[in-house]
Design a protein around this motif. Structure first.
Motif, mmCIF file in Angstrom:
data_model
loop_
_atom_site.group_PDB
_atom_site.id
_atom_site.type_symbol
_atom_site.label_atom_id
_atom_site.label_comp_id
_atom_site.label_asym_id
_atom_site.label_seq_id
_atom_site.Cartn_x
_atom_site.Cartn_y
_atom_site.Cartn_z
ATOM 1 N N VAL A 177 0.867 -1.179 0.000
ATOM 2 C CA VAL A 177 0.000 0.000 0.000
ATOM 3 C C VAL A 177 0.900 1.224 0.000
ATOM 4 O O VAL A 177 1.616 1.489 0.970
ATOM 5 C CB VAL A 177 -0.924 0.014 1.232
ATOM 6 C CG1 VAL A 177 -1.778 1.272 1.240
ATOM 7 C CG2 VAL A 177 -1.809 -1.239 1.241
ATOM 8 N N ILE A 178 0.875 1.963 -1.084
ATOM 9 C CA ILE A 178 1.763 3.116 -1.219
ATOM 10 C C ILE A 178 1.343 4.203 -0.246
ATOM 11 O O ILE A 178 0.178 4.572 -0.172
ATOM 12 C CB ILE A 178 1.714 3.666 -2.659
ATOM 13 C CG1 ILE A 178 2.021 2.560 -3.657
ATOM 14 C CG2 ILE A 178 2.691 4.810 -2.819
ATOM 15 C CD1 ILE A 178 1.860 2.971 -5.085
ATOM 16 N N SER A 179 2.299 4.728 0.487
ATOM 17 C CA SER A 179 1.984 5.760 1.477
ATOM 18 C C SER A 179 1.777 7.108 0.799
ATOM 19 O O SER A 179 2.354 7.398 -0.258
ATOM 20 C CB SER A 179 3.105 5.867 2.512
ATOM 21 O OG SER A 179 4.266 6.450 1.941
ATOM 22 N N GLU A 180 0.950 7.932 1.431
ATOM 23 C CA GLU A 180 0.680 9.276 0.915
ATOM 24 C C GLU A 180 1.959 10.105 0.890
ATOM 25 O O GLU A 180 2.212 10.868 -0.050
ATOM 26 C CB GLU A 180 -0.377 9.948 1.794
ATOM 27 C CG GLU A 180 -0.799 11.318 1.337
ATOM 28 C CD GLU A 180 -1.870 11.918 2.226
ATOM 29 O OE1 GLU A 180 -1.703 13.071 2.672
ATOM 30 O OE2 GLU A 180 -2.881 11.217 2.475
ATOM 31 N N ASN A 230 -9.854 11.216 -2.553
ATOM 32 C CA ASN A 230 -8.484 11.006 -2.066
ATOM 33 C C ASN A 230 -7.475 11.690 -2.985
ATOM 34 O O ASN A 230 -6.497 12.300 -2.520
ATOM 35 C CB ASN A 230 -8.176 9.507 -1.987
ATOM 36 C CG ASN A 230 -8.969 8.811 -0.892
ATOM 37 O OD1 ASN A 230 -9.431 9.449 0.053
ATOM 38 N ND2 ASN A 230 -9.127 7.508 -1.024
ATOM 39 N N PHE A 231 -7.713 11.575 -4.283
ATOM 40 C CA PHE A 231 -6.857 12.236 -5.271
ATOM 41 C C PHE A 231 -6.843 13.741 -5.030
ATOM 42 O O PHE A 231 -5.785 14.377 -4.995
ATOM 43 C CB PHE A 231 -7.368 11.923 -6.679
ATOM 44 C CG PHE A 231 -6.674 12.682 -7.776
ATOM 45 C CD1 PHE A 231 -5.593 12.127 -8.444
ATOM 46 C CD2 PHE A 231 -7.100 13.955 -8.147
ATOM 47 C CE1 PHE A 231 -4.944 12.828 -9.456
ATOM 48 C CE2 PHE A 231 -6.456 14.669 -9.147
ATOM 49 C CZ PHE A 231 -5.386 14.102 -9.805
ATOM 50 N N ASN A 232 -8.021 14.324 -4.874
ATOM 51 C CA ASN A 232 -8.140 15.780 -4.717
ATOM 52 C C ASN A 232 -7.458 16.287 -3.454
ATOM 53 O O ASN A 232 -6.906 17.383 -3.436
ATOM 54 C CB ASN A 232 -9.610 16.180 -4.717
ATOM 55 C CG ASN A 232 -10.251 16.053 -6.095
ATOM 56 O OD1 ASN A 232 -9.564 16.154 -7.107
ATOM 57 N ND2 ASN A 232 -11.554 15.825 -6.133
ATOM 58 N N VAL A 233 -7.499 15.496 -2.379
ATOM 59 C CA VAL A 233 -6.865 15.903 -1.119
ATOM 60 C C VAL A 233 -5.373 16.128 -1.316
ATOM 61 O O VAL A 233 -4.802 17.116 -0.831
ATOM 62 C CB VAL A 233 -7.106 14.840 -0.017
ATOM 63 C CG1 VAL A 233 -6.191 15.082 1.180
ATOM 64 C CG2 VAL A 233 -8.566 14.851 0.428
ATOM 65 N N ILE A 234 -4.722 15.225 -2.036
ATOM 66 C CA ILE A 234 -3.278 15.343 -2.273
ATOM 67 C C ILE A 234 -2.991 16.368 -3.359
ATOM 68 O O ILE A 234 -2.071 17.185 -3.249
ATOM 69 C CB ILE A 234 -2.677 13.972 -2.654
ATOM 70 C CG1 ILE A 234 -2.817 12.993 -1.482
ATOM 71 C CG2 ILE A 234 -1.214 14.110 -3.066
ATOM 72 C CD1 ILE A 234 -2.325 11.590 -1.776
ATOM 73 N N PHE A 235 -3.805 16.372 -4.409
ATOM 74 C CA PHE A 235 -3.529 17.206 -5.583
ATOM 75 C C PHE A 235 -3.689 18.702 -5.287
ATOM 76 O O PHE A 235 -3.028 19.528 -5.917
ATOM 77 C CB PHE A 235 -4.462 16.800 -6.719
ATOM 78 C CG PHE A 235 -3.996 17.232 -8.083
ATOM 79 C CD1 PHE A 235 -2.831 16.706 -8.638
ATOM 80 C CD2 PHE A 235 -4.714 18.159 -8.827
ATOM 81 C CE1 PHE A 235 -2.398 17.095 -9.898
ATOM 82 C CE2 PHE A 235 -4.296 18.559 -10.083
ATOM 83 C CZ PHE A 235 -3.132 18.013 -10.620
#
Length: 408
Positions: A177-180, A230-235
């Motif tokens: 599981v790739i970490s954030e 989840n994508f939007n949180v990081i992006f």
């Protein structure tokens, strides 16, 4: 296991990476006297305890690589033996030393071609798992860390100056599981566009997997919305210039998709990205009419639904028109006039606002007037005449489309 034998094994492995040997398995079996993995690692453990090796990390790595190289299916057995004799941490240290590029004598040098790709996302899609079989022993050996300590495995990927591991663990089955934090480090890499785009690829993969499998079921739609969130949180925390780079790269590579991901298109048309998008449009990534079309389509189809000022729109339309002007003046991007070219140009012309249509027509007429296609040119400038005659076919085709559309 002594220093002399270890050096011989090391030379065989390093030489095999330089020039693949068909007899490497036979050579390694000869050096290791066909001993079992268990006996070899037991001997290695005893040699380490007796301080036989000045570099214990390197010793463990070389032996592990040799065992994997002579039998690519023995990973689980070797992994268990390394764990039994408490050698995993030394393996990690050896991998770091080999891959971080600091050692003058113990390192890997790979001549990647990705520097020739201005669009690094294109390289990732065109060349999945590059150099895989050349470095298969190293790739399998590195994967031992996944089960043991995923944090150390991610540190190894970051420190790998060769990018062999990053590129090879990007595609295919994901065993961890790739970490954030790991993805963010890649996305924000200031020195390597390839790594930034690997980060974007990893960030987007969960969304793409759901889309590829279909989202007809209610559960799939819920999962898709969750992954997009989840994508939007990081992006959202990525610098504008990197956002524009990722989105432009993605859409140019996937320009022939039947449906574009709406959530990405909406990101691309946000006003804060305009200046960065202008830079992207001016780059050499935009090489064909297809490229211009997908960018223009997104700007037109999505931007109409949101509240944006006209100055932002005009900046983008101006940059696209300037790119078209470069194609026309330099004879690039449109090399033949066929049904596909005609269809694309027609759509592009229709999408452009009225004043940009007129400016495009004037550009075409001006360039056409400079072509050497007279009877005299045919007699005294043959090569130039042939070249310009081919360009005239393209320009006349464009003008025909404009005349047809204006008459409607």
């Amino acid at each position: 296991m002594d220093r002399e034998l270890l050096q011989k094994v090391s030379n065989v492995l390093l030489n095999n990476w330089e020039e693949k040997s068909q007899d490497i398995k036979k050579t390694l079996n000869g050096l290791l006297k066909r001993k079992s993995n268990r006996n070899i690692i037991l001997n290695l453990s005893e040699a380490i305890k007796s301080d036989m090796f000045t570099d214990k990390n390197k010793a463990v790595l070389i032996v592990t690589l040799a065992l994997i190289r002579r039998d690519l299916d023995c990973k689980e057995e070797v992994e268990n033996l390394l764990r039994k004799y408490n050698l995993i941490n030394l393996l990690y240290g050896g991998l770091i030393k080999l891959l971080d590029g600091r050692s003058a004598t113990f390192k890997i040098e790979v001549g990647w071609s990705y520097n020739s790709f201005e669009n690094k996302y294109e390289f990732l899609e065109r060349f999945p798992v590059p150099e895989h079989w050349r470095f298969i022993d190293l790739i399998i050996t590195s994967s031992i860390l996944i089960k043991e300590d995923t944090k150390k495995f991610e540190i190894l990927l970051i420190k790998d100056s060769t990018n062999i591991l990053l590129l090879n663990f990007l595609h295919g089955k994901r065993d961890w599981v790739i970490s954030e934090g790991f993805i963010k480090k890649l996305l924000l890499d200031e020195t390597c566009g390839l790594r930034r785009n690997i980060g974007f690829h990893m960030l987007l993969q969960p969304v793409e997997r759901i889309i590829a499998s279909g989202v007809k079921e209610r559960t799939s739609k819920i999962n898709l919305n969750k992954e997009i969130a989840n994508f939007n949180v990081i992006f959202k925390d990525i610098p504008f210039k990197y956002k524009a780079e990722f989105l432009m790269n993605y859409f140019l590579v996937n320009k022939r998709q039947h449906e574009i991901p709406t959530f990405l298109a909406k990101e691309m048309v946000k006003s804060e990205l305009v200046d960065s998008l202008v830079t992207e449009i001016a780059s050499n990534k935009i090489r064909t009419l297809d490229d211009i079309y997908i960018v223009l389509f997104i700007i037109k189809s999505v931007r109409n639904r949101v509240n944006e000022d006209k100055s932002s729109k005009n900046k983008l339309y101006n940059s696209i028109l300037k790119k078209m002007q470069g194609f026309i003046e330099e004879g690039k991007g449109i090399y033949t006039w066929d049904n596909h070219s005609e269809s694309l140009f027609r759509i592009i012309y229709i999408i452009l606002p009225k004043n940009y249509k007129k400016r495009l027509e004037n550009i075409i007429l001006k360039v056409k007037s400079t072509l050497m296609i007279s009877k005299l040119d045919q007699l005294v400038r043959v090569d130039l005449y042939i070249h310009d005659q081919n360009r005239a076919v393209v320009l006349n085709g464009m003008l025909d489309v404009i005349i047809q559309e204006k008459s409607k």
